[in-house]
Design an enzyme around this catalytic site. Structure first.
Site, PDB file in Angstrom:
ATOM      1  N   PHE A 125     -11.918   1.767  -0.718  1.00  0.00           N
ATOM      2  CA  PHE A 125     -11.030   0.683  -0.285  1.00  0.00           C
ATOM      3  C   PHE A 125      -9.780   0.577  -1.156  1.00  0.00           C
ATOM      4  O   PHE A 125      -8.772  -0.005  -0.731  1.00  0.00           O
ATOM      5  CB  PHE A 125     -11.793  -0.648  -0.278  1.00  0.00           C
ATOM      6  CG  PHE A 125     -11.936  -1.302  -1.625  1.00  0.00           C
ATOM      7  CD1 PHE A 125     -11.057  -2.298  -2.030  1.00  0.00           C
ATOM      8  CD2 PHE A 125     -12.953  -0.942  -2.491  1.00  0.00           C
ATOM      9  CE1 PHE A 125     -11.185  -2.913  -3.268  1.00  0.00           C
ATOM     10  CE2 PHE A 125     -13.101  -1.540  -3.722  1.00  0.00           C
ATOM     11  CZ  PHE A 125     -12.216  -2.529  -4.113  1.00  0.00           C
ATOM     12  N   LYS A 126      -9.826   1.129  -2.366  1.00  0.00           N
ATOM     13  CA  LYS A 126      -8.659   1.048  -3.248  1.00  0.00           C
ATOM     14  C   LYS A 126      -7.420   1.701  -2.627  1.00  0.00           C
ATOM     15  O   LYS A 126      -6.289   1.358  -2.971  1.00  0.00           O
ATOM     16  CB  LYS A 126      -8.967   1.695  -4.590  1.00  0.00           C
ATOM     17  CG  LYS A 126     -10.200   1.131  -5.315  1.00  0.00           C
ATOM     18  CD  LYS A 126      -9.995  -0.277  -5.779  1.00  0.00           C
ATOM     19  CE  LYS A 126     -11.233  -0.856  -6.441  1.00  0.00           C
ATOM     20  NZ  LYS A 126     -11.548  -0.311  -7.752  1.00  0.00           N
ATOM     21  N   ASP A 127      -7.634   2.661  -1.712  1.00  0.00           N
ATOM     22  CA  ASP A 127      -6.494   3.312  -1.060  1.00  0.00           C
ATOM     23  C   ASP A 127      -5.657   2.321  -0.265  1.00  0.00           C
ATOM     24  O   ASP A 127      -4.456   2.525  -0.089  1.00  0.00           O
ATOM     25  CB  ASP A 127      -6.978   4.410  -0.099  1.00  0.00           C
ATOM     26  CG  ASP A 127      -7.551   5.620  -0.817  1.00  0.00           C
ATOM     27  OD1 ASP A 127      -7.018   5.993  -1.877  1.00  0.00           O
ATOM     28  OD2 ASP A 127      -8.536   6.191  -0.320  1.00  0.00           O
TER      29      ASP A 127
END
Length: 480
Positions: A116-118
């Site tokens: 999810f960091k993307d």
């Protein structure tokens, strides 16, 4: 829109910052975290007008409320360049999957590094490159990762003009796939530093370097961890996107309320939900899920924030949450205390240093868990819980979830409410944590074709003691 510090800037430096300044600065000079002077509020009509917008347009509408020092046409272009089907695999960007009546999974892990960091880091990379070019400057990014932040940052920044990345990670504490994603990068502007310690040691070094204001300014040190407001702001968008999908076709005179369950270690992901709720998104509950490192769960049950030592921080099968000092938590406590900077500075400064934690007074803590206050609930998960949840998700819904998402799903089901949709935020794809998936299901999760065999690639990293001075010396040598 202007930004203030959670600790109150010193008297000679009280001027609130603009977005572009704090984008490059990261931690405030007083050691606090930046927040907007106030959260913009959206009404029901505005919320309704955003329904059905493409993700990039929704991102532009939300970011525009917080960013007024980047021309609107440029900001819109940056959002459109970031949130594409080519990068995230689907036109919806964060598609919602129904698991059961009132229970959904929001896919946030279709980006380049399968986490999810993307969702925020891809935008941050474009914002950095844009602002540095506009100023004719360079930036040395110092970050800490427990697994996913590092690879997301490096993939977003690799090859970017004017940007170097120095990423700290705890030696031997990431999954083999996570480590390979980072250490296999050979780009000249990427530097991986493996620290002999745990994630909290890495995070402490980042803060120590950032608090050396002379060094920070001389070497143009910035951050990509969730202490950087821009990254947290980008995460606010997928709460709105999830809400619109979960309530699709059920438009009512009074907007329907939903809940979100969020696996959380450093409190950045769920803090974005707190911001969305503060803006007026109809969120009933923000359900925080931890693993065996349950510092945050303990707080929301008791009002006590008790930081664990490195020796007390468990090494678990959801390693990105093996965190016992949630640096982003300060933003929420600042809001919880009515934005009392003096009290926040006392708690996260002297009290935390002296006592290793703090306990809020009952009247200070009470609004945290009330629905008419801040609406938080919490729970924790163990390795046995993760295995059981992974098996049930596969057998019942034919859905394979990673270990962190399993923590979120387990705790989410403990807080289901009739008539209130619960959206679990997916945090990574199962391939990043293959060993536990094999243990649970006897199946090997397949990574996307582009990442197959990544564990066999040559690696480049530097092993270093948990010493801020040593890290500063390394930066001195390699930032030229």
């Amino acid at each position: 829109m202007k930004y203030i510090s959670t600790r109150g800037l010193p008297s000679q430096d009280r001027t609130p910052r603009g977005f572009s300044d704090i984008l490059l600065e990261g931690l405030a000079p007083d050691g606090g975290l930046y927040l907007p002077a106030s959260y913009p509020r959206i009404d029901a009509a505005t919320l309704a007008s955003w329904r059905g917008l493409p993700y990039a347009e929704l991102a532009f509408r939300i970011l525009s409320l917080y960013i007024d020092d980047i021309p609107a046409a440029d900001l819109k272009r940056l959002c459109e360049a970031t949130y594409t089907e080519q990068t995230f695999g689907t036109p919806q960007i964060t598609p919602l999957k129904r698991l059961d009546d009132g229970l959904y999974l929001e896919a946030l892990s279709n980006g380049p590094t399968l986490a999810f960091k993307d969702m925020a880091m891809q935008l941050l990379g474009n914002l950095f490159e844009y602002e540095l070019a506009r100023r004719g400057e360079e930036l040395n990014i110092l970050g800490a990762t427990s697994g996913d932040t590092g690879s997301a940052a490096e993939y977003a920044m690799r090859g970017k003009q004017g940007v170097r990345v120095f990423m700290l990670s705890p030696q031997g504490r990431m999954s083999p796939f996570q480590q390979a994603q980072m250490f296999s990068l050979q780009d000249a502007n990427i530097h991986n530093i493996a620290i002999e310690g745990v994630f909290d040691d890495c995070q402490d070094i980042v803060k120590a370097v950032s608090n050396d204001l002379e060094f920070k300014r001389r070497h143009r040190i910035g951050t990509v961890n969730s202490i950087n407001w821009a990254r947290l702001l980008a995460q606010v968008v997928y709460y709105f996107a999830g809400y619109f999908q979960a309530t699709s076709g059920r438009v009512q005179a009074t907007p329907e309320r939903v809940s979100f369950a969020v696996p959380s270690g450093n409190f950045g992901n769920i803090c974005a939900g707190h911001v969305a709720r503060s803006m007026g998104l109809p969120i009933e509950r923000l359900v925080l899920a931890t693993n065996e490192n349950n510092v945050l769960d303990e707080f929301f049950r008791t009002g006590t924030y008790r930081v664990r030592s490195s020796a007390e921080t468990h090494e678990t099968s959801s390693p990105s949450m093996d965190i016992s000092k949630a640096s982003n938590f300060e933003r929420f406590v600042f809001d919880l205390l009515g934005r009392d900077a003096e009290r926040t500075r006392e708690l996260f400064g002297a009290t935390l240093a002296r006592e290793g934690g703090f306990t809020l007074a009952s009247d200070e803590f009470a609004p945290a868990t009330r629905v008419d206050g801040f609406g938080f609930a919490s729970g924790s998960s163990t390795h046995a819980d993760r295995l059981a949840t992974i098996r049930e998700a596969w057998n019942r819904w034919h859905t394979m979830v990673d270990t962190h998402t399993a923590d979120g799903l387990k705790v989410a089901r403990e807080h289901l409410q009739p008539g209130v949709p619960m959206i679990v935020l997916e945090t990574a794809l199962p391939a990043k944590f293959a060993a536990t998936i094999v243990e649970a299901l006897g199946l090997q999760p397949e990574p996307p074709p582009a990442l197959r065999g990544i564990e066999t690639l040559p690696r480049r990293s530097t092993l270093m003691a948990a010493d801020a001075e040593a890290v500063k010396q390394y930066i001195e040598v390699h930032c030229r």
